[in-house]
Write an enzyme that holds these catalytic residues in place. Structure first.
Site, PDB file in Angstrom:
ATOM      1  N   VAL A   1       4.319 -43.777   9.557  1.00 14.94           N
ATOM      2  CA  VAL A   1       5.771 -43.975   9.610  1.00 14.94           C
ATOM      3  C   VAL A   1       6.367 -42.641  10.022  1.00 14.94           C
ATOM      4  O   VAL A   1       5.973 -41.595   9.510  1.00 14.94           O
ATOM      5  CB  VAL A   1       6.346 -44.416   8.246  1.00 14.94           C
TER       6      VAL A   1
ATOM      7  N   ASP B   1       1.919 -40.895   5.710  1.00 16.22           N
ATOM      8  CA  ASP B   1       1.052 -42.018   5.371  1.00 16.22           C
ATOM      9  C   ASP B   1       1.797 -42.936   4.409  1.00 16.22           C
ATOM     10  O   ASP B   1       2.058 -42.583   3.252  1.00 16.22           O
ATOM     11  CB  ASP B   1      -0.232 -41.478   4.726  1.00 16.22           C
ATOM     12  N   HIS B   2       2.136 -44.146   4.895  1.00 17.57           N
ATOM     13  CA  HIS B   2       2.942 -45.059   4.074  1.00 17.57           C
ATOM     14  C   HIS B   2       2.148 -45.659   2.917  1.00 17.57           C
ATOM     15  O   HIS B   2       2.712 -46.283   2.024  1.00 17.57           O
ATOM     16  CB  HIS B   2       3.507 -46.182   4.945  1.00 17.57           C
ATOM     17  N   ARG B   3       0.829 -45.467   2.919  1.00 15.79           N
ATOM     18  CA  ARG B   3       0.042 -45.909   1.759  1.00 15.79           C
ATOM     19  C   ARG B   3       0.265 -44.974   0.576  1.00 15.79           C
ATOM     20  O   ARG B   3       0.122 -45.372  -0.583  1.00 15.79           O
ATOM     21  CB  ARG B   3      -1.449 -45.923   2.112  1.00 15.79           C
TER      22      ARG B   3
ATOM     23  N   ALA C   1       3.056 -42.449   0.383  1.00 14.18           N
ATOM     24  CA  ALA C   1       4.458 -42.122   0.084  1.00 14.18           C
ATOM     25  C   ALA C   1       5.382 -43.167   0.693  1.00 14.18           C
ATOM     26  O   ALA C   1       5.020 -43.879   1.636  1.00 14.18           O
ATOM     27  CB  ALA C   1       4.791 -40.738   0.634  1.00 14.18           C
TER      28      ALA C   1
END
Length: 406
Positions: free
Chosen positions: A204, A375-377, A379
């Site tokens: 993202v 990293d959207h996993r 944060a």
């Protein structure tokens, strides 16, 4: 016979490409004499001889990519032969040697000497590409190291000024431009790492801007007082302060063990564009260094990266990466995270534009855009906005940045 194997010359190295052999079968070599140049994913390294002896066999061809532990060549040690020769000389009385001249066979039996020319693998490659024996090139550096400028001077056969050396470089490189560019070495490793990052991490990208006016004024004030500090040094320091408050971005996702590792060290990678490709030298323990120290390290690491002189430890263990592409004219991008880190921030062009100040007056300000990939996993978007707001606040009001250093 002794095997010379491809060994790990840098942390995490698993394979390397055999670029060029510096010896051939039948050559006599000395201990620590360079034998072969190999390309890792980060650098060009020389493998040296573990002993004195004769090169008996070369197993791997130039251009092949092999795994760590693969035998590259074999050397027959001559240690035992030299020991016997030494004992023979010691057993002959000195008086018997007086008045005697050596015959041709005795002269050949003398141990060979090896002249170790100091030069980087890149400089050696320039010499090879232009059919120059690097031992014939005179070093102008006080340390005795042969530089690429020395090779260019030798190529032209004249002593040149710095300006003419630059022209020579351009001429040689223009002649070296190939019709086809091999997709291997550092470029291939970059591709592999970028692909792994992009296909593993759900990226993202958050875009924002920051008013640089006050920081630029502070920089000019410091310059007038005799302290020249680059803008990236201030940006990196503000980032580390923000990372300590938002440690989720100084982290690594360990999927195998279902955990997020919050790193306690703050090692900032500096994405650097070089002729060999993208290199990421690392400033270690940034949180413990002053802005002045950071400025010095950024300059030194960047210069060594461009010159191809980085050491393996200078490219290891980064926890967060920055990319300063503004000077190149960039106005925006969606950067790819330096896997396995959690985030990367890119600084873009700073432009003069009208802004409204705190007194509702329209004035000219210096606005820099930046983009942060995360990293959207690990944060969420809201946390990223809070993080960049904290960073921007320190930059827009640099007195707060100074207070954080007290």
């Amino acid at each position: 016979m002794l095997e010379v194997k491809l060994h790990d010359v840098g942390e995490g190295m698993t394979e390397g490409e055999v670029l060029h052999y510096l010896v051939k079968v039948g050559d006599s070599v000395m201990t620590d004499q360079p034998l072969v140049e190999v390309q890792t994913d980060k650098m060009v390294a020389e493998l040296t001889s573990p002993c004195s002896g004769i090169v008996k066999e070369i197993r791997i061809d130039e251009g092949e990519v092999v795994q760590v532990g693969t035998s590259l060549l074999y050397i027959e040690s001559d240690e035992s032969v030299r020991t016997e020769q030494k004992l023979h000389v010691e057993m002959n009385p000195v008086s018997e040697m007086k008045g005697k001249s050596m015959n041709n066979n005795e002269e050949k039996a003398l141990p060979m000497t090896y002249k170790r020319v100091l030069a980087t693998p890149y400089t050696r490659k320039i010499a090879r590409d232009n059919n120059i024996n690097i031992e014939d090139v005179r070093a102008t550096d006080p340390s005795g190291r042969v530089t690429e400028e020395d090779v260019f001077r030798f190529l032209k056969g004249i002593q040149s000024t710095e300006e003419s050396v630059k022209d020579e470089k351009q001429t040689v490189f223009s002649q070296e431009i190939p019709d086809e560019i091999p997709f291997k070495g550092i470029r291939k490793k970059i591709a592999e790492k970028m692909s792994k990052s992009l296909f593993t991490i759900p990226h993202v990208t958050h875009f924002d801007e920051v008013n640089m006016t006050n920081l630029l004024e502070l920089k000019e004030q410091m310059k007038a007082s005799g302290e020249s500090i680059s803008i990236p040094a201030f940006l990196i320091k503000a980032l580390v302060i923000s990372l300590k408050e938002f440690p989720i971005f100084n982290a690594e996702l360990d999927e195998e063990n279902s955990r997020i590792l919050l790193k306690k060290n703050y090692h900032i990678g500096i994405a650097t564009n070089t002729e060999s490709g993208l290199m990421v030298p690392v400033i270690h323990h940034v949180d413990k260094k002053s802005i002045k120290q950071i400025n010095k390290e950024v300059k030194g690491l960047t210069e060594r990266a461009i010159a191809g002189k980085l050491q393996p430890f200078e490219m290891q263990n980064s926890t967060f990466t920055v990319s300063n592409v503004g000077p190149l004219g960039s106005t925006g991008a969606t950067p790819i995270i330096n896997y396995p880190e959690t985030a990367l921030i890119a600084f873009h062009k700073t432009k003069k534009q009208p802004i409204v100040n705190s007194h509702d007056e329209i004035v000219i300000g210096h606005i820099m855009t930046f983009s942060m990939a995360f990293d959207h996993r690990v944060a969420d978007g809201a946390t990223a906005v809070e993080f960049t707001n904290r960073f921007a606040g320190l930059i827009e009001q640099p007195h707060k940045l100074m207070l954080e250093l007290i």
